[in-house]
Design a protein around this motif. Structure first.
Motif, PDB file in Angstrom:
ATOM      1  N   THR A   1       0.682 -36.797  28.052  1.00 38.90           N
ATOM      2  CA  THR A   1      -0.071 -37.981  28.463  1.00 38.90           C
ATOM      3  C   THR A   1       0.493 -38.593  29.736  1.00 38.90           C
ATOM      4  OG1 THR A   1      -0.616 -38.444  26.153  1.00 38.90           O
ATOM      5  CG2 THR A   1      -0.848 -40.259  27.702  1.00 38.90           C
ATOM      6  N   LEU A   2       1.817 -38.600  29.867  1.00 39.59           N
ATOM      7  CA  LEU A   2       2.477 -39.175  31.039  1.00 39.59           C
ATOM      8  C   LEU A   2       2.069 -38.470  32.330  1.00 39.59           C
ATOM      9  CD1 LEU A   2       4.703 -41.209  32.008  1.00 39.59           C
ATOM     10  CD2 LEU A   2       6.330 -39.320  31.801  1.00 39.59           C
ATOM     11  N   THR A   3       1.839 -37.162  32.254  1.00 41.28           N
ATOM     12  CA  THR A   3       1.455 -36.377  33.427  1.00 41.28           C
ATOM     13  C   THR A   3      -0.057 -36.271  33.568  1.00 41.28           C
ATOM     14  OG1 THR A   3       3.472 -35.048  33.182  1.00 41.28           O
ATOM     15  CG2 THR A   3       1.723 -34.144  34.561  1.00 41.28           C
ATOM     16  N   LEU A   4      -0.743 -36.055  32.452  1.00 42.85           N
ATOM     17  CA  LEU A   4      -2.180 -35.818  32.491  1.00 42.85           C
ATOM     18  C   LEU A   4      -2.971 -37.038  32.960  1.00 42.85           C
ATOM     19  CD1 LEU A   4      -4.646 -34.017  31.809  1.00 42.85           C
ATOM     20  CD2 LEU A   4      -4.493 -34.865  29.461  1.00 42.85           C
ATOM     21  N   THR A   5      -2.602 -38.219  32.472  1.00 47.97           N
ATOM     22  CA  THR A   5      -3.395 -39.412  32.772  1.00 47.97           C
ATOM     23  C   THR A   5      -3.496 -39.706  34.263  1.00 47.97           C
ATOM     24  OG1 THR A   5      -2.863 -40.347  30.601  1.00 47.97           O
ATOM     25  CG2 THR A   5      -3.688 -41.871  32.276  1.00 47.97           C
ATOM     26  N   PRO A   6      -2.398 -39.772  35.015  1.00 53.13           N
ATOM     27  CA  PRO A   6      -2.546 -40.032  36.453  1.00 53.13           C
ATOM     28  C   PRO A   6      -3.226 -38.894  37.195  1.00 53.13           C
ATOM     29  CG  PRO A   6      -0.244 -39.591  35.920  1.00 53.13           C
ATOM     30  CD  PRO A   6      -0.973 -39.738  34.621  1.00 53.13           C
ATOM     31  N   MET A   7      -3.027 -37.656  36.739  1.00 53.57           N
ATOM     32  CA  MET A   7      -3.715 -36.523  37.367  1.00 53.57           C
ATOM     33  C   MET A   7      -5.230 -36.696  37.264  1.00 53.57           C
ATOM     34  SD  MET A   7      -1.774 -33.023  36.251  1.00 53.57           S
ATOM     35  CE  MET A   7      -0.238 -32.491  36.995  1.00 53.57           C
TER      36      MET A   7
ATOM     37  N   ILE B   1      -9.703 -42.746  29.764  1.00 56.94           N
ATOM     38  CA  ILE B   1      -9.123 -43.284  28.531  1.00 56.94           C
ATOM     39  C   ILE B   1      -7.991 -42.355  28.123  1.00 56.94           C
ATOM     40  CG2 ILE B   1      -9.578 -43.858  26.113  1.00 56.94           C
ATOM     41  CD1 ILE B   1     -12.546 -44.213  26.989  1.00 56.94           C
ATOM     42  N   ALA B   2      -6.835 -42.909  27.807  1.00 57.34           N
ATOM     43  CA  ALA B   2      -5.665 -42.087  27.503  1.00 57.34           C
ATOM     44  C   ALA B   2      -5.404 -42.024  26.010  1.00 57.34           C
ATOM     45  CB  ALA B   2      -4.427 -42.627  28.220  1.00 57.34           C
ATOM     46  N   GLY B   3      -5.066 -40.831  25.528  1.00 56.89           N
ATOM     47  CA  GLY B   3      -4.733 -40.647  24.130  1.00 56.89           C
ATOM     48  C   GLY B   3      -3.571 -39.692  23.968  1.00 56.89           C
ATOM     49  N   GLY B   4      -2.776 -39.902  22.940  1.00 60.27           N
ATOM     50  CA  GLY B   4      -1.629 -39.034  22.691  1.00 60.27           C
ATOM     51  C   GLY B   4      -0.333 -39.779  22.924  1.00 60.27           C
ATOM     52  N   GLY B   5       0.384 -40.103  21.861  1.00 57.57           N
ATOM     53  CA  GLY B   5       1.663 -40.784  21.997  1.00 57.57           C
ATOM     54  C   GLY B   5       1.554 -42.291  22.107  1.00 57.57           C
ATOM     55  N   ILE B   6       0.384 -42.851  21.830  1.00 61.30           N
ATOM     56  CA  ILE B   6       0.187 -44.299  21.960  1.00 61.30           C
ATOM     57  C   ILE B   6       0.053 -44.894  20.560  1.00 61.30           C
ATOM     58  CG2 ILE B   6      -1.212 -46.130  22.977  1.00 61.30           C
ATOM     59  CD1 ILE B   6      -2.345 -43.924  24.874  1.00 61.30           C
ATOM     60  N   GLY B   7       0.946 -45.829  20.233  1.00 62.59           N
ATOM     61  CA  GLY B   7       0.899 -46.416  18.905  1.00 62.59           C
ATOM     62  C   GLY B   7       1.252 -47.888  18.868  1.00 62.59           C
ATOM     63  N   ASP B   8       1.611 -48.440  20.037  1.00 58.71           N
ATOM     64  CA  ASP B   8       1.959 -49.858  20.074  1.00 58.71           C
ATOM     65  C   ASP B   8       1.737 -50.401  21.483  1.00 58.71           C
ATOM     66  OD1 ASP B   8       4.106 -48.895  21.594  1.00 58.71           O
ATOM     67  OD2 ASP B   8       5.556 -49.088  19.970  1.00 58.71           O
TER      68      ASP B   8
ATOM     69  N   GLY C   1       3.042 -48.369  24.553  1.00 57.63           N
ATOM     70  CA  GLY C   1       2.239 -47.230  24.955  1.00 57.63           C
ATOM     71  C   GLY C   1       0.992 -47.647  25.704  1.00 57.63           C
ATOM     72  N   VAL C   2       0.356 -48.739  25.248  1.00 61.42           N
ATOM     73  CA  VAL C   2      -0.836 -49.245  25.922  1.00 61.42           C
ATOM     74  C   VAL C   2      -0.488 -49.653  27.348  1.00 61.42           C
ATOM     75  CG1 VAL C   2      -2.571 -51.077  25.956  1.00 61.42           C
ATOM     76  CG2 VAL C   2      -1.924 -50.006  23.781  1.00 61.42           C
ATOM     77  N   LEU C   3       0.587 -50.400  27.508  1.00 65.16           N
ATOM     78  CA  LEU C   3       1.008 -50.851  28.836  1.00 65.16           C
ATOM     79  C   LEU C   3       1.334 -49.669  29.742  1.00 65.16           C
ATOM     80  CD1 LEU C   3       1.595 -53.408  30.486  1.00 65.16           C
ATOM     81  CD2 LEU C   3       3.950 -53.319  29.636  1.00 65.16           C
ATOM     82  N   ALA C   4       1.981 -48.653  29.191  1.00 63.87           N
ATOM     83  CA  ALA C   4       2.382 -47.483  29.976  1.00 63.87           C
ATOM     84  C   ALA C   4       1.175 -46.734  30.527  1.00 63.87           C
ATOM     85  CB  ALA C   4       3.232 -46.548  29.122  1.00 63.87           C
ATOM     86  N   VAL C   5       0.175 -46.468  29.685  1.00 62.19           N
ATOM     87  CA  VAL C   5      -0.970 -45.686  30.170  1.00 62.19           C
ATOM     88  C   VAL C   5      -1.857 -46.497  31.099  1.00 62.19           C
ATOM     89  CG1 VAL C   5      -0.962 -44.076  28.229  1.00 62.19           C
ATOM     90  CG2 VAL C   5      -2.358 -46.150  28.088  1.00 62.19           C
ATOM     91  N   MET C   6      -1.885 -47.809  30.926  1.00 65.45           N
ATOM     92  CA  MET C   6      -2.619 -48.645  31.878  1.00 65.45           C
ATOM     93  C   MET C   6      -1.980 -48.531  33.260  1.00 65.45           C
ATOM     94  SD  MET C   6      -5.202 -50.116  30.417  1.00 65.45           S
ATOM     95  CE  MET C   6      -5.863 -50.735  28.886  1.00 65.45           C
TER      96      MET C   6
ATOM     97  N   ALA D   1      -5.121 -45.462  33.315  1.00 66.40           N
ATOM     98  CA  ALA D   1      -6.125 -45.487  32.250  1.00 66.40           C
ATOM     99  C   ALA D   1      -6.787 -46.856  32.181  1.00 66.40           C
ATOM    100  CB  ALA D   1      -5.483 -45.157  30.907  1.00 66.40           C
ATOM    101  N   GLU D   2      -8.042 -46.862  31.786  1.00 63.34           N
ATOM    102  CA  GLU D   2      -8.776 -48.118  31.609  1.00 63.34           C
ATOM    103  C   GLU D   2      -8.971 -48.452  30.134  1.00 63.34           C
ATOM    104  OE1 GLU D   2     -12.030 -48.896  34.421  1.00 63.34           O
ATOM    105  OE2 GLU D   2     -11.607 -46.918  35.237  1.00 63.34           O
ATOM    106  N   GLY D   3      -8.520 -47.560  29.282  1.00 66.58           N
ATOM    107  CA  GLY D   3      -8.605 -47.796  27.848  1.00 66.58           C
ATOM    108  C   GLY D   3      -7.695 -46.837  27.120  1.00 66.58           C
ATOM    109  N   VAL D   4      -7.513 -47.047  25.820  1.00 65.54           N
ATOM    110  CA  VAL D   4      -6.639 -46.181  25.029  1.00 65.54           C
ATOM    111  C   VAL D   4      -7.412 -45.600  23.851  1.00 65.54           C
ATOM    112  CG1 VAL D   4      -4.528 -47.379  25.662  1.00 65.54           C
ATOM    113  CG2 VAL D   4      -5.796 -48.119  23.657  1.00 65.54           C
ATOM    114  N   TYR D   5      -6.953 -44.438  23.422  1.00 61.43           N
ATOM    115  CA  TYR D   5      -7.576 -43.682  22.333  1.00 61.43           C
ATOM    116  C   TYR D   5      -6.490 -43.447  21.290  1.00 61.43           C
ATOM    117  CZ  TYR D   5     -10.356 -39.769  20.344  1.00 61.43           C
ATOM    118  OH  TYR D   5     -11.091 -38.930  19.538  1.00 61.43           O
TER     119      TYR D   5
END
Length: 245
Positions: free
Chosen positions: A79-85, A95-102, A105-110, A114-118
């Motif tokens: 997720t750390l590599t795929l999302t910005p790519m 929307i980012a998914g994988g490894g997000i549970g709190d 994780g939401v802050l990191a993928v934003m 990412a514009e949303g989380v899965y």
């Protein structure tokens, strides 16, 4: 009539507002779903897949990192590599998914674009979830590294390590035939774990984030906790970064 086509017919009949599509080409059902007024989110595992989904007319793409639970592609982009790519490769919402549970994780993928989380595994272990109580408890009790990638014919699955995964992987290593492997999978499917409660003997798809889940909460508690903590985490991050500002 194949199973997926029947599902599409049912969600159109029921006026489902959003469809999440995965494990297949993005152009198979997108036009049909959108013609029915349904928003289409397509799960992808590479930037190229994201561009194909965008060309097919989807409303958003879901980046499923390698740490995500359930069925995914054979690529190993996290997720750390795929999302910005993907955020750099497409114009539709990501929307980012994988490894997000709190909230962390939401802050990191934003921050990654990412514009949303899965979130799947975290909500699977909530009181409202249809998952069997033994499955919820099995995930809530685990610590550290407790998931494994399980290869199948045309994809990988990330599962909770249990008696099922150990036996299945041993069968593959021993050279079991495809028919024997399929028969084993069918006889120890998620139906047997999620609905019958065979938490050790059957497959439980879940992500690496399972190691962060310590208790069964309500879905509302999970969402409220994220909403309450995210500002706190953002402020702490801002203070840490102040030396660069």
């Amino acid at each position: 009539m194949n199973y997926s086509k029947k599902i599409v017919e049912v969600i159109i009949e029921e006026s489902v507002p959003v469809a999440i599509v995965s494990v297949g080409r993005p152009d198979i059902y997108t036009d049909t779903l959108k013609a029915a007024g349904i928003k289409v989110l397509h799960a992808i595992s590479t930037p190229r897949h994201g561009q194909k989904a965008e060309a097919a007319g989807v409303d958003a793409v879901i980046c499923e990192g390698f740490e995500a639970g359930g069925h995914k592609g054979f690529t190993e982009l996290t997720t750390l590599t795929l999302t910005p790519m993907v955020a750099d490769a497409v114009d539709v919402p990501v929307i980012a998914g994988g490894g997000i549970g709190d909230a962390r994780g939401v802050l990191a993928v934003m921050a990654l674009g990412a514009e949303g989380v899965y979130m799947g595994t975290r909500f699977m272990v909530t009181r409202e979830s249809d998952s069997h109580s033994r499955v919820k408890q099995a995930i809530a009790e685990i610590k550290d590294v407790r998931t494994v990638s399980v290869p199948k014919d045309y994809m990988l699955a990330r599962d909770l390590i249990n008696g099922f995964t150990k036996e299945y992987l041993n069968m593959r290593q021993a050279g079991a035939s495809n028919s024997d492997l399929k028969a084993f999978l069918n006889g120890h499917s998620q139906y047997h774990s999620q609905h019958l409660g065979l938490a050790d003997e059957a497959e439980i798809c879940c992500g690496q984030v399972a190691g962060l889940i310590n208790e069964v909460k309500s879905a509302g508690e999970v969402i409220n906790e994220i909403a309450e903590i995210i500002n706190e985490k953002f402020e702490a991050l801002h203070q840490r970064l102040s030396v660069f500002l």
